[in-house]
Design a protein around this motif. Structure first.
Motif, short mmCIF file in Angstrom:
data_model
loop_
_atom_site.label_atom_id
_atom_site.label_comp_id
_atom_site.label_asym_id
_atom_site.label_seq_id
_atom_site.Cartn_x
_atom_site.Cartn_y
_atom_site.Cartn_z
N GLN A 22 -24.16 -20.84 23.18
CA GLN A 22 -22.98 -21.84 22.87
C GLN A 22 -22.60 -21.77 21.39
O GLN A 22 -21.47 -21.90 21.10
N ASP A 23 -23.68 -21.66 20.53
CA ASP A 23 -23.24 -21.62 19.07
C ASP A 23 -24.60 -21.12 18.28
O ASP A 23 -25.39 -21.90 17.89
N GLU A 75 -21.29 -15.27 17.64
CA GLU A 75 -21.66 -16.70 17.24
C GLU A 75 -21.72 -17.47 18.44
O GLU A 75 -22.29 -18.39 18.70
N LEU A 116 -25.92 -29.05 26.00
CA LEU A 116 -27.16 -29.68 25.80
C LEU A 116 -27.13 -31.18 25.42
O LEU A 116 -26.07 -31.73 24.70
N TRP A 176 -24.28 -28.17 20.29
CA TRP A 176 -24.17 -27.38 21.39
C TRP A 176 -23.77 -28.09 22.74
O TRP A 176 -24.52 -28.85 23.12
N PRO A 177 -22.32 -28.02 23.23
CA PRO A 177 -21.77 -28.98 24.04
C PRO A 177 -22.52 -29.34 25.31
O PRO A 177 -22.46 -30.33 25.86
N ILE A 217 -26.08 -17.74 5.24
CA ILE A 217 -25.11 -17.48 6.43
C ILE A 217 -24.12 -16.51 5.92
O ILE A 217 -23.79 -15.47 6.54
N ARG A 236 -30.17 -21.20 25.78
CA ARG A 236 -28.76 -21.95 26.14
C ARG A 236 -28.12 -22.21 24.91
O ARG A 236 -27.13 -22.09 24.85
N ALA A 237 -28.77 -22.84 23.75
CA ALA A 237 -28.03 -23.13 22.46
C ALA A 237 -27.42 -21.74 21.97
O ALA A 237 -26.26 -21.81 21.50
N ARG A 243 -29.76 -34.15 14.10
CA ARG A 243 -30.29 -32.99 14.19
C ARG A 243 -30.87 -32.28 12.96
O ARG A 243 -31.84 -32.06 12.86
N PRO A 273 -31.24 -17.56 6.97
CA PRO A 273 -30.91 -19.08 7.24
C PRO A 273 -32.03 -19.67 7.51
O PRO A 273 -32.52 -20.76 7.16
N TYR A 274 -32.80 -19.15 8.54
CA TYR A 274 -33.67 -19.57 9.25
C TYR A 274 -35.12 -19.87 8.51
O TYR A 274 -35.67 -21.09 8.76
N ARG A 308 -24.76 -19.69 15.21
CA ARG A 308 -24.90 -20.11 13.91
C ARG A 308 -25.50 -21.57 13.65
O ARG A 308 -26.21 -21.82 12.80
N ALA A 309 -25.45 -22.11 14.73
CA ALA A 309 -25.99 -23.47 14.57
C ALA A 309 -27.45 -23.34 14.89
O ALA A 309 -28.48 -24.21 14.50
N VAL A 310 -27.61 -22.23 15.82
CA VAL A 310 -29.24 -22.04 16.09
C VAL A 310 -30.01 -21.60 14.57
O VAL A 310 -30.87 -22.24 14.28
N ALA A 311 -29.24 -21.03 14.11
CA ALA A 311 -29.75 -20.28 12.46
C ALA A 311 -29.87 -21.66 11.86
O ALA A 311 -31.28 -21.57 10.99
N MET A 340 -34.88 -29.35 19.79
CA MET A 340 -34.76 -27.94 19.27
C MET A 340 -35.14 -28.02 17.82
O MET A 340 -36.13 -27.24 17.40
N ARG A 361 -20.43 -28.63 14.91
CA ARG A 361 -21.43 -27.48 15.43
C ARG A 361 -22.45 -27.90 16.49
O ARG A 361 -23.59 -27.41 16.25
#
Ligand code: ADP
Ligand code: MG
Lengths: 238, 304
Positions: free
Chosen positions: B189-190, B93, A94, A91-92, A53, B185-186, A150, A73-74, B192-195, A102, A89
């Motif tokens: 919202q964030d 982000e 979800l 996703w509030p 990152i 959707r994610a 997660r 990163p991915y 970086r958390a998706v990455a 996910m 971190r």
């Protein structure tokens, strides 16, 4: 000794400011390695750089012996490197279950998704009860559980946690510590634990590094470090 | 009888307006990009429908144009993303208000450029009139319409309605049944958390933009099946505000809300149009409805 992760003279920073000055660190297979240090020492930056990152400025990152320094990163996630970031971190908006879906849908986890999900719900029965609840409505302890869950759904080999105890009541800190031990002993994961909570970390870790101003200043087995006069004085308050 | 006709026409019209708004639901309602180019993109789709019919070596039947417009729209969406959005949202982000506002400006710019291009085209004589386009309306048995209970309905409207429903169902499926739906959707919202969860956030944003653009162009082509009487770049001034009204009315991010919102606006528009015969009044009624709903239920009909 086999190393799942090896950092060789890792350097990085933000903009013009260098934060890491040649960090050398190894995570031993099947063990908990702790990276300890005070606020602003560069612990989180080390983890962000490991994950890609924050882009490395120099040095090398080896994962299972392979050079992954410049992987995005991915892609790192898809070979088994997982970070549970500082501050959760989530996703509030979800739900708990949507977080897990996910993570379980990446190529790496797909095949084992159902199996891991059951293990995760067994580890955190609370999350199963709350699976349809929005993450933003969970308590601090539950949010940390979800962040760890997660990460586990990503089917990791190397599991990195950034200050999982931050902001939690002592009793919850103890629970998180037990969970992390389980991840080593039952899940057979290699753990890299970043903490300011030295007591908690020394209790569960096998090997530890101490970082100050972006440099590793001390390393050793936990038993060795517990006897080290500098650690005793500066960190354990003895 | 007249009244029933107007209700039925209004509903068909509303479904088609809902389709025009559905792409906006995705990019604005879910990804938080205030896409001010949305109306212009729909007009581009409408232009394409005529161009395929009139100016290409092979004549493409209007009833197929929504499909072709969708495909071209998808390609155009890549261009749109990298010219207007990538710099602003690619690295963002979270879609904070500041990022939303920047996206508003950049998509506004893109829209103005597109508008200028279409205007230039019109002035060059490829002004697109449907009159004289024989065969544009879809005919069955030599007739462009059929009658049911004394209400006559055009075949091309039915085809438009069919596409409209498909388009709306498509967003719903995408958002609910695919993991990419969760991912957008994610990502708002964030990211970086998706990455950190193994997805490339840029890919998620690109895909959303591509799908939304494809839907906008396709909906424009669907719209031509409904109006049939000439299109020009100013159609945007009508489609864009209505799309925003419909998305807000239905509730940000709610697909079913977009559909119902479309029906309500279509009905109101159809009835006022029949009563007053003035487009301006019909348009104002839509906004009055919006204001009333927002006073009673600020998050929109189906918003959370
Ligand atoms: N996003 C950022 N931009 C600029 N400087 C940063 C950023 N994040 C951290 N820093 C700086 O980098 C140094 C190390 O921070 P960090 O890695 O977060 O420390 P730790 O996790 O050990 O508390 C600090 O001096 C901090 O101010
Ligand atoms: Mg930190």
């Amino acid at each position: 000794m086999t190393y799942v992760l090896e950092l060789e003279k890792l350097e990085s920073g933000y903009g013009e400011t260098q934060v890491l000055f040649g960090v050398n660190l190894k995570a031993r297979k099947g063990q908990i390695t702790a990276l300890l240090g005070s606020n602003g020492a560069g612990k989180s930056t080390t983890l962000w750089t490991i994950m890609g990152i924050v882009k490395p400025w120099g040095g090398k990152i080896l994962f299972n012996g392979e050079d992954v320094t410049m992987l995005p990163p991915y892609k790192k996630v898809n070979i088994g490197m997982t970070l549970v970031p500082e501050g959760r971190r989530l996703w509030p908006q979800l739900t708990v279950e949507e977080h897990l879906i996910m993570a379980a849908s990446i190529p790496r986890s797909k095949e084992r998704a159902q199996e891991i999900l059951e293990m995760v719900y067994q580890l955190f029965p609370r999350l199963k009860e709350r699976r349809n609840q929005l993450a933003g409505t969970l308590s601090g302890g539950e949010q940390q559980m979800l962040a760890i869950a997660r990460g586990l759904m990503l089917n990791p080999v190397l599991f990195m946690l950034d200050e999982p105890s931050l902001g939690l009541a002592p009793k919850l800190v103890q629970e998180i510590a037990e969970t992390i031990s389980k991840l080593r002993d039952e899940w057979k994961l290699t753990v890299l634990l970043v903490e300011q909570n030295i007591h908690m970390s020394m209790q569960i870790a096998d090997y530890a590094y101490i970082i100050e101003n972006g440099r590793i200043v001390l390393e050793g087995t936990v038993d060795e470090l517990k006897e080290n006069p500098m650690v005793k004085k500066a960190y354990l308050g003895l | 009888m007249e009244f029933i006709s107007n209700i039925i026409y209004g509903l068909i019209y509303g479904a088609i307006l809902g389709a025009v708004a559905s792409g906006l639901t995705l990019i604005w309602g879910v990804m938080k990009v205030v896409n001010l180019a949305h109306g212009h993109l729909a007009v581009l789709g409408a232009f394409l429908a005529v161009i395929f019919y009139k100016y290409t070596p092979i004549t493409i039947d209007p009833s197929l144009s929504p499909i072709i417009a969708f495909i071209i729209g998808a390609l155009f969406g890549i261009f749109f993303y990298y010219t207007s959005l990538h710099v602003i949202v690619g690295k963002a982000e979270t879609m904070t208000l500041k990022v939303e506002m920047s996206s508003l400006l950049s998509t506004f710019g893109f829209g103005v450029a597109l508008y200028g291009l279409l205007y230039y085209g019109s002035a060059q004589g490829w002004y697109l009139q449907f009159e004289g386009l024989t065969g544009w309306t879809i005919q069955v048995g030599g007739k462009p319409y059929f009658e049911i209970l004394g209400v006559s309905i055009q075949y091309s409207w039915l085809v438009g309605l069919f596409y409209a429903v498909i388009l709306i169902a498509l967003v719903e499926l995408f958002l609910r049944k695919t993991v990419w739906g969760l991912a957008i959707r994610a990502v708002a919202q964030d990211s970086r958390a998706v990455a950190l969860t193994g997805y490339d956030p840029v890919k998620v944003k690109l895909l959303t933009t591509v799908l939304s653009t494809a839907m906008a162009l396709s909906a424009g082509a669907i719209f031509t099946l409904y109006i049939q009487n000439g299109i020009n770049p100013d159609l945007e001034h009508f489609l864009a505000p209505l799309s925003f009204v419909i998305v807000v009315l239905g509730g940000l991010g709610s697909v079913i809300g977009t559909f119902i919102g479309g029906l309500i606006i279509g009905l109101a528009y159809g009835i006022t149009m029949a009563l007053t015969g003035t487009q301006a009044i019909a348009l104002s009624v839509s906004f009055v409805i919006l204001v009333v709903i927002l006073l009673v239920k600020p998050q929109g009909l189906f918003g959370r």
